[in-house]
Motif scaffolding. Sequence first.
Motif, mmCIF file in Angstrom:
data_model
loop_
_atom_site.group_PDB
_atom_site.id
_atom_site.type_symbol
_atom_site.label_atom_id
_atom_site.label_comp_id
_atom_site.label_asym_id
_atom_site.label_seq_id
_atom_site.Cartn_x
_atom_site.Cartn_y
_atom_site.Cartn_z
ATOM 1 N N SER A 1 0.833 -1.204 0.000
ATOM 2 C CA SER A 1 0.000 0.000 0.000
ATOM 3 C C SER A 1 0.867 1.253 0.000
ATOM 4 O O SER A 1 1.810 1.377 0.788
ATOM 5 N N VAL B 1 -2.804 0.050 -3.960
ATOM 6 C CA VAL B 1 -2.098 -1.183 -3.628
ATOM 7 C C VAL B 1 -1.293 -1.655 -4.829
ATOM 8 O O VAL B 1 -1.843 -1.827 -5.923
ATOM 9 N N SER C 1 -5.239 5.489 -0.632
ATOM 10 C CA SER C 1 -4.209 4.455 -0.776
ATOM 11 C C SER C 1 -4.392 3.711 -2.089
ATOM 12 O O SER C 1 -5.519 3.513 -2.560
#
Length: 505
Positions: free
Chosen positions: A147, A198, A196
């Motif tokens: 992340s 990933v 965020s």
Amino acid sequence: MPPPPPAPDLPGFYYDPEKNRYFPIKGPIPGSSHSSSSSSKHATHKASQTSSTQEKSRSCCRKLRSRTSKLIQAREIDGHRVIASHNYKCNFTEEFRKIQASQPSVWKYKGTDKIGISALKQVHVRVQTFEGECDSDVILTGSTNGSFSLCEVGRDGGYFDGEVKWTPDCVKNYAKGKTDENNVVPGPVSRPTGGSVVMSSGISCIRSGPECSSHAANGGPIVGHALFTTLGSETSGGSIYSLGLVESLDLGSGILNTWSRLDEVASFKCTIWTAEYDYSRHRAIIGTNMGAALVDLATGRRSWFLRCKSDIFAQQIVNSHEKRERVSRTLIEHRIPYASPNKKVRNSSKEWFKLSGDIDPSLTIRMPSSISSLVSLQYDDQYFLASSMDGTMRLYDLRLLQRGSVQSYEGHVNSHSRIQLGVDPDERFVMSGGEDRNLRSWSIKTGKLLFEEKFCDSVLSSVCYQSCKGFKDEDEKNQHKHESCMSAWLGSHDEGLFYMRWLCV
């Protein structure tokens, strides 16, 4: 008048004729004998007195550092910035800063233990809110699960729906005479919804790009770009990414517009451990398990300038030694000698380190084990700090490499971890976590250990220093106070985000 008769000898004491007093003799005196004459005793007593004076001179600054009140008193009596004591001189400001460096306040952000921080960097940017644009400090965090996040610092307001907010909890306050009640409270850290992304593997490093002076604001110049790298996995290699920060970041409903600036510059079929941003030519320099390479951030073109079988965990750009040379496709092979850790073993195959690249072997040094971190000092980039995985920490001068290190730092504990060194903006102190869970800081100039404490149950492997004037306080009713200070962010894989603050002179 006739001279006074000599004072009688007393066992365990010596007589000082100037002060007309007896003083105890502490410890054995080299060369002394019970059958020595009175003259030899007098010489011995005088040598002991000289040794005692020298010891007092050497301990002058140690005593001043131990108590702030004594240091201030000495300055008031002396009336100058340089305080003289016997044969030793102390700079008041430097010694007072050392005292401050040994007395930080430490805060833990509750709930961040689930992030798994592997890299972090604080940058100053423009942020788009419902109320318009404003300056803000943002922490870029990378985690072991891949992340990459944008977290805003020091804002209490609820600009965005669904954001995650972490609040600080004071875990240690080392300042003498200061309680938690009157301690300055740092602001919260907020991660907006969708803040965020990933990646395919863990984040191995984050670097900020050049500052844009044309966008300078009250809180400092705006950072133009940020780089981060992924480590790589069993199925794919690592990659290098660039995120544009010149335009204001939308951390609300338009968060996708912010992430649209995220570009994968290049991917590799190897592990990427670290990277550096070469501002002058807008390129990245990466360290991998196969060597080091240059990556043009505009085209993604890469060229290897060093090949070796040893992983490159750390690297630094030294501007004064850069050359605009052509990178040859054929790298020159080198065999660099080094001493075996076990001198009794005479195995020639272990006495040489093989690598390929355009380097000067005479300018190569070797540390006892794998190098974990390198930091080049900006005030004089001839100097750089290095730490290795056996706990060795040293300061080197590029002009004196063949003479070895110019300073060493004792107490660091490491055996196999990648632990980052942190240097304060004024380059007076160096800080690092250790495998024994202690955080330590040293004076770069003297090598003296200034701080050694355990307030975390895991290794603090990431550190990011910041100079600040307190957290922003746009709401007058907010509890956060303005205060001149120096601060640092600390990251742990297991316990998340910590914040340290020292009051400044």
